[in-house]
Design a protein around this motif. Sequence first.
Motif, PDB file in Angstrom:
ATOM      1  N   MET A   1       0.857  -1.206  -0.062  1.00 54.82           N
ATOM      2  CA  MET A   1      -0.082   0.130   0.005  1.00 54.82           C
ATOM      3  C   MET A   1       0.973   1.162  -0.051  1.00 54.82           C
ATOM      4  SD  MET A   1      -3.381  -0.273  -0.383  1.00 54.82           S
ATOM      5  CE  MET A   1      -3.657   1.409   0.078  1.00 54.82           C
ATOM      6  N   SER A   2       2.233   1.185   0.181  1.00 50.65           N
ATOM      7  CA  SER A   2       3.048   2.367   0.580  1.00 50.65           C
ATOM      8  C   SER A   2       2.834   3.392  -0.713  1.00 50.65           C
ATOM      9  CB  SER A   2       4.188   1.947   1.064  1.00 50.65           C
ATOM     10  OG  SER A   2       4.936   1.197  -0.075  1.00 50.65           O
ATOM     11  N   GLY A   3       2.806   2.834  -1.887  1.00 52.51           N
ATOM     12  CA  GLY A   3       2.950   3.485  -3.073  1.00 52.51           C
ATOM     13  C   GLY A   3       1.561   4.265  -3.455  1.00 52.51           C
ATOM     14  N   TYR A   4       0.626   3.785  -2.651  1.00 50.96           N
ATOM     15  CA  TYR A   4      -0.714   4.440  -3.010  1.00 50.96           C
ATOM     16  C   TYR A   4      -1.243   5.374  -1.725  1.00 50.96           C
ATOM     17  CZ  TYR A   4      -0.732   1.281  -6.828  1.00 50.96           C
ATOM     18  OH  TYR A   4      -0.266   0.536  -7.820  1.00 50.96           O
ATOM     19  N   ASP A   5      -0.483   5.403  -0.761  1.00 51.10           N
ATOM     20  CA  ASP A   5      -0.616   6.302   0.430  1.00 51.10           C
ATOM     21  C   ASP A   5      -0.973   7.563   0.299  1.00 51.10           C
ATOM     22  OD1 ASP A   5      -0.581   3.957   1.876  1.00 51.10           O
ATOM     23  OD2 ASP A   5       1.287   4.347   3.095  1.00 51.10           O
ATOM     24  N   ALA A   6       0.167   8.181  -0.681  1.00 52.95           N
ATOM     25  CA  ALA A   6       0.045   9.374  -1.200  1.00 52.95           C
ATOM     26  C   ALA A   6      -1.320   9.946  -1.737  1.00 52.95           C
ATOM     27  CB  ALA A   6       1.288   9.959  -1.739  1.00 52.95           C
ATOM     28  N   ARG A   7      -1.716   9.040  -2.757  1.00 47.17           N
ATOM     29  CA  ARG A   7      -2.849   9.187  -3.270  1.00 47.17           C
ATOM     30  C   ARG A   7      -4.098   9.325  -2.422  1.00 47.17           C
ATOM     31  NH1 ARG A   7      -4.184   5.421  -8.436  1.00 47.17           N
ATOM     32  NH2 ARG A   7      -2.022   5.676  -8.472  1.00 47.17           N
TER      33      ARG A   7
ATOM     34  N   PRO B   1      -5.292   0.149  -8.455  1.00 48.98           N
ATOM     35  CA  PRO B   1      -5.108  -1.123  -9.019  1.00 48.98           C
ATOM     36  C   PRO B   1      -5.725  -2.207  -8.035  1.00 48.98           C
ATOM     37  CG  PRO B   1      -3.364   0.201  -8.983  1.00 48.98           C
ATOM     38  CD  PRO B   1      -4.110   0.690  -8.404  1.00 48.98           C
ATOM     39  N   ALA B   2      -6.185  -3.388  -8.901  1.00 47.85           N
ATOM     40  CA  ALA B   2      -6.586  -4.385  -8.174  1.00 47.85           C
ATOM     41  C   ALA B   2      -6.049  -4.932  -6.687  1.00 47.85           C
ATOM     42  CB  ALA B   2      -7.148  -5.709  -8.824  1.00 47.85           C
ATOM     43  N   HIS B   3      -4.536  -5.031  -6.941  1.00 47.08           N
ATOM     44  CA  HIS B   3      -3.723  -5.377  -5.892  1.00 47.08           C
ATOM     45  C   HIS B   3      -3.867  -4.555  -4.835  1.00 47.08           C
ATOM     46  CE1 HIS B   3      -0.890  -2.976  -8.118  1.00 47.08           C
ATOM     47  NE2 HIS B   3      -0.408  -2.912  -6.969  1.00 47.08           N
ATOM     48  N   ALA B   4      -4.001  -3.251  -5.176  1.00 48.06           N
ATOM     49  CA  ALA B   4      -3.968  -2.071  -3.885  1.00 48.06           C
ATOM     50  C   ALA B   4      -5.504  -2.318  -3.346  1.00 48.06           C
ATOM     51  CB  ALA B   4      -3.758  -0.743  -4.436  1.00 48.06           C
ATOM     52  N   ARG B   5      -6.326  -2.355  -4.140  1.00 44.64           N
ATOM     53  CA  ARG B   5      -8.013  -2.550  -3.546  1.00 44.64           C
ATOM     54  C   ARG B   5      -7.902  -3.651  -2.702  1.00 44.64           C
ATOM     55  NH1 ARG B   5     -10.139  -0.994  -8.511  1.00 44.64           N
ATOM     56  NH2 ARG B   5     -10.192  -3.281  -8.914  1.00 44.64           N
ATOM     57  N   ALA B   6      -7.302  -4.794  -3.224  1.00 41.57           N
ATOM     58  CA  ALA B   6      -7.317  -6.129  -2.414  1.00 41.57           C
ATOM     59  C   ALA B   6      -6.803  -5.850  -1.115  1.00 41.57           C
ATOM     60  CB  ALA B   6      -6.833  -7.282  -2.910  1.00 41.57           C
ATOM     61  N   ARG B   7      -5.631  -4.889  -0.939  1.00 45.10           N
ATOM     62  CA  ARG B   7      -5.000  -4.517   0.579  1.00 45.10           C
ATOM     63  C   ARG B   7      -5.485  -3.792   1.103  1.00 45.10           C
ATOM     64  NH1 ARG B   7       1.071  -4.993  -0.314  1.00 45.10           N
ATOM     65  NH2 ARG B   7       0.892  -5.063   2.202  1.00 45.10           N
ATOM     66  N   LEU B   8      -6.842  -3.169   1.004  1.00 43.46           N
ATOM     67  CA  LEU B   8      -7.481  -1.962   1.562  1.00 43.46           C
ATOM     68  C   LEU B   8      -7.725  -2.506   3.146  1.00 43.46           C
ATOM     69  CD1 LEU B   8      -9.576   0.091  -0.802  1.00 43.46           C
ATOM     70  CD2 LEU B   8      -7.688   0.635   0.271  1.00 43.46           C
ATOM     71  N   PRO B   9      -8.181  -3.847   3.176  1.00 43.34           N
ATOM     72  CA  PRO B   9      -8.674  -4.136   4.351  1.00 43.34           C
ATOM     73  C   PRO B   9      -7.455  -4.240   5.343  1.00 43.34           C
ATOM     74  CG  PRO B   9      -9.783  -5.741   2.857  1.00 43.34           C
ATOM     75  CD  PRO B   9      -8.860  -4.873   2.087  1.00 43.34           C
ATOM     76  N   GLU B  10      -6.229  -4.427   5.039  1.00 43.22           N
ATOM     77  CA  GLU B  10      -5.078  -4.189   5.830  1.00 43.22           C
ATOM     78  C   GLU B  10      -4.844  -2.667   6.366  1.00 43.22           C
ATOM     79  OE1 GLU B  10      -1.750  -5.785   3.804  1.00 43.22           O
ATOM     80  OE2 GLU B  10      -2.874  -7.628   3.339  1.00 43.22           O
ATOM     81  N   LEU B  11      -5.417  -1.741   5.805  1.00 41.38           N
ATOM     82  CA  LEU B  11      -5.062  -0.406   6.173  1.00 41.38           C
ATOM     83  C   LEU B  11      -5.109   0.130   7.565  1.00 41.38           C
ATOM     84  CD1 LEU B  11      -4.503   1.797   4.177  1.00 41.38           C
ATOM     85  CD2 LEU B  11      -6.714   2.676   4.306  1.00 41.38           C
TER      86      LEU B  11
ATOM     87  N   ARG C   1      -4.433  -1.797  10.202  1.00 45.79           N
ATOM     88  CA  ARG C   1      -3.420  -2.362  10.854  1.00 45.79           C
ATOM     89  C   ARG C   1      -2.053  -1.591  10.506  1.00 45.79           C
ATOM     90  NH1 ARG C   1      -2.139  -7.474   9.533  1.00 45.79           N
ATOM     91  NH2 ARG C   1      -4.162  -7.510   8.120  1.00 45.79           N
ATOM     92  N   ARG C   2      -1.863  -1.328   9.169  1.00 45.42           N
ATOM     93  CA  ARG C   2      -0.693  -0.680   8.846  1.00 45.42           C
ATOM     94  C   ARG C   2      -0.770   0.857   8.809  1.00 45.42           C
ATOM     95  NH1 ARG C   2       2.236  -4.649   6.038  1.00 45.42           N
ATOM     96  NH2 ARG C   2       1.282  -6.717   5.963  1.00 45.42           N
ATOM     97  N   ARG C   3      -1.560   1.477   8.660  1.00 48.87           N
ATOM     98  CA  ARG C   3      -1.811   3.018   8.287  1.00 48.87           C
ATOM     99  C   ARG C   3      -3.083   3.635   9.438  1.00 48.87           C
ATOM    100  NH1 ARG C   3       2.188   1.727   6.339  1.00 48.87           N
ATOM    101  NH2 ARG C   3       2.597   1.991   4.108  1.00 48.87           N
TER     102      ARG C   3
ATOM    103  N   ILE D   1      -7.935   6.404  10.945  1.00 50.87           N
ATOM    104  CA  ILE D   1      -8.455   7.455  12.008  1.00 50.87           C
ATOM    105  C   ILE D   1      -9.016   8.576  11.396  1.00 50.87           C
ATOM    106  CG2 ILE D   1      -8.234   8.656  14.025  1.00 50.87           C
ATOM    107  CD1 ILE D   1      -6.313   6.505  15.104  1.00 50.87           C
ATOM    108  N   THR D   2      -8.340   9.033  10.477  1.00 51.61           N
ATOM    109  CA  THR D   2      -8.678  10.417   9.650  1.00 51.61           C
ATOM    110  C   THR D   2     -10.004  10.096   9.043  1.00 51.61           C
ATOM    111  OG1 THR D   2      -6.542  11.338   9.802  1.00 51.61           O
ATOM    112  CG2 THR D   2      -7.834  12.293   8.229  1.00 51.61           C
TER     113      THR D   2
END
Length: 134
Positions: free
Chosen positions: A1-7, A61-71, A73-75, A80-81
Amino acid sequence: MSGYDARLWRVLDRALLVLAVGTVALLIAVGGSSRRADSLLGLLILAAAVLPVAVTVVRLPAHARARLPELPRRRRLLTITALLGACAAVCVALWSLFNIVAPGTSAPLALAVPALAVAGIATAGSRVLGRRTR
């Protein structure tokens, strides 16, 4: 997810700004007496804040959307925001719906302001500390 955090941060910042300015403008414009037509402004503000977020998430991208449930824990700060922004958006939506049925109240709008203030402090703090990717 780190590549898409800024977006995600960028669209969240813009959505919070639209909600904050719109909510304060509605509170000032409505004052103590709101009309049913004011509900349309609330819904427009809500659409202007929520639609860009939805479009950004859909365009990930599909792989980034698939990792959104991990958000959560990781971010944590991003999560919270986003939750505070969602609470404010729900307050604006409730105000719009309540105002259509029984105009005159501004209580849900007043509840949205503290949530937006805390979300704004969180985003400003993360920007100042440079911890947007943690």
